[in-house]
Design a protein around this motif. Sequence first.
Motif, short mmCIF file in Angstrom:
data_model
loop_
_atom_site.label_atom_id
_atom_site.label_comp_id
_atom_site.label_asym_id
_atom_site.label_seq_id
_atom_site.Cartn_x
_atom_site.Cartn_y
_atom_site.Cartn_z
N GLN A 23 57.89 2.63 28.30
CA GLN A 23 57.55 1.44 27.52
C GLN A 23 58.76 0.59 27.15
N HIS A 24 59.97 1.05 27.45
CA HIS A 24 61.17 0.33 27.05
C HIS A 24 61.63 -0.70 28.08
N GLY A 25 60.90 -0.80 29.19
CA GLY A 25 61.18 -1.85 30.15
C GLY A 25 62.59 -1.80 30.70
N GLU A 26 63.34 -2.89 30.53
CA GLU A 26 64.71 -2.97 31.06
C GLU A 26 65.64 -1.95 30.40
N TYR A 27 65.26 -1.44 29.26
CA TYR A 27 66.09 -0.47 28.56
C TYR A 27 65.65 0.98 28.81
N SER A 28 64.81 1.17 29.82
CA SER A 28 64.39 2.53 30.19
C SER A 28 65.62 3.35 30.59
N PRO A 29 65.67 4.63 30.24
CA PRO A 29 66.88 5.43 30.46
C PRO A 29 67.16 5.71 31.93
N LEU A 30 68.45 5.84 32.24
CA LEU A 30 68.93 6.18 33.57
C LEU A 30 69.37 7.64 33.55
N LYS A 31 68.84 8.43 34.47
CA LYS A 31 69.11 9.87 34.47
C LYS A 31 69.29 10.38 35.88
N ASN A 32 69.81 11.63 36.01
CA ASN A 32 69.67 12.35 37.29
C ASN A 32 68.93 13.67 37.11
N VAL A 33 68.56 13.99 35.86
CA VAL A 33 67.67 15.12 35.56
C VAL A 33 66.67 14.65 34.52
N ILE A 34 65.38 14.94 34.74
CA ILE A 34 64.36 14.63 33.74
C ILE A 34 63.61 15.91 33.42
N ASP A 35 63.54 16.24 32.13
CA ASP A 35 62.89 17.47 31.67
C ASP A 35 61.43 17.16 31.38
N ILE A 36 60.55 17.58 32.28
CA ILE A 36 59.13 17.24 32.18
C ILE A 36 58.42 18.34 31.39
N MET A 37 57.84 17.97 30.26
CA MET A 37 57.17 18.92 29.40
C MET A 37 55.79 19.31 29.97
N PRO A 38 55.21 20.44 29.50
CA PRO A 38 53.88 20.83 29.96
C PRO A 38 52.85 19.72 29.76
N MET A 39 52.06 19.48 30.80
CA MET A 39 50.98 18.48 30.81
C MET A 39 51.49 17.05 30.66
N GLU A 40 52.75 16.82 30.91
CA GLU A 40 53.34 15.48 30.80
C GLU A 40 53.40 14.82 32.17
N THR A 41 53.23 13.51 32.20
CA THR A 41 53.39 12.71 33.42
C THR A 41 54.53 11.73 33.24
N ASP A 42 55.43 11.67 34.22
CA ASP A 42 56.57 10.75 34.19
C ASP A 42 56.65 10.00 35.52
N ILE A 43 57.16 8.78 35.43
CA ILE A 43 57.36 7.94 36.62
C ILE A 43 58.84 7.63 36.72
N ILE A 44 59.42 7.80 37.90
CA ILE A 44 60.82 7.46 38.11
C ILE A 44 60.93 6.50 39.29
N GLU A 45 62.02 5.73 39.29
CA GLU A 45 62.32 4.88 40.44
C GLU A 45 63.83 4.93 40.68
N PHE A 46 64.22 4.79 41.94
CA PHE A 46 65.64 4.83 42.28
C PHE A 46 65.89 3.95 43.50
N HIS A 47 67.13 3.56 43.66
CA HIS A 47 67.55 2.69 44.75
C HIS A 47 67.89 3.56 45.97
N ALA A 48 67.09 3.45 47.01
CA ALA A 48 67.30 4.26 48.22
C ALA A 48 68.32 3.58 49.11
N ASN A 49 69.59 3.66 48.70
CA ASN A 49 70.63 2.87 49.35
C ASN A 49 71.71 3.72 49.99
#
Length: 273
Positions: A23-49
């Motif tokens: 929900q933070h739009g342009e201020y969404s966090p940048l990570k290389n590890v995301i800790d996904i909690m039980p029953m949680e859904t997350d969406i990530i995007e990255f530059h395939a460059n």
Amino acid sequence: MTNNSMMRHPMHLHGHYFRVVNQHGEYSPLKNVIDIMPMETDIIEFHANAEYGDWFFHCHILYHMMSGMGRIFTYNDSPPNPQIPEPGKALKKVYADDRRYYFSADIGLESNGSDGEMRLENTRNFAELEWWLGYNDESGYETEAHFGRYLDNMQFLSAYAGFDFRYHNAKEEEKNLFGQVNTQNKRAVACIGIIYVLPWFVESDLRLDHEGKLRLQFTREDIPLTSRLRLWGMWNTDFEYSIGSRYILTKYWSLSAHYDSDMGLGGGIALTY
């Protein structure tokens, strides 16, 4: 990504930082590890460059990764990587990790006897040996050996075949919940069965032996009361039951106590490997 298990999974993508789309739009966090909690859904995007497009994506909990939580992210239309002349063979080598077998054991030695289980399994197949050994003919003994296979990706459903041997010297002839005369005193049968994990991790086990006798058993292990104190229980349609507790001393050793409908009350030590 949806985590439909009851364990957290810190997922790591090699070679990239990714943005967690929220929900933070342009201020969404940048990570290389995301800790996904039980029953949680997350969406990530990255530059395939990157120059080549094959990158390992896996859970950072080691035994999760070695159990199959590791896959390859591949760019569309990526050029062949000269360092991997046989990509198909290399991919099979990576995915072979989740086919490795591992051994586990839970062995109790108490004042009323010994019970335990040894198990060899991977993500698809398992072989197990269970036993309950009393110190006299009245307590008797029982052992079961099964070979089985998980039928679904979540390992909630499995089927098995095996053998069941049992001897007691002081049991009166009784009928089970299905109206069949049970064989608590003496039994030597081949059997097949289906195991399904119910909510709250209650394991239901429906078994049929070659004499046509049915048994339905419910087991719940490792109920945490504190960080060191655990409870467990079992009941089946032969009207056998047991309840017990463990107090964890070290990684491998625990104090144990339990009451069993055949072996009575006892206490001692347990080895978990």
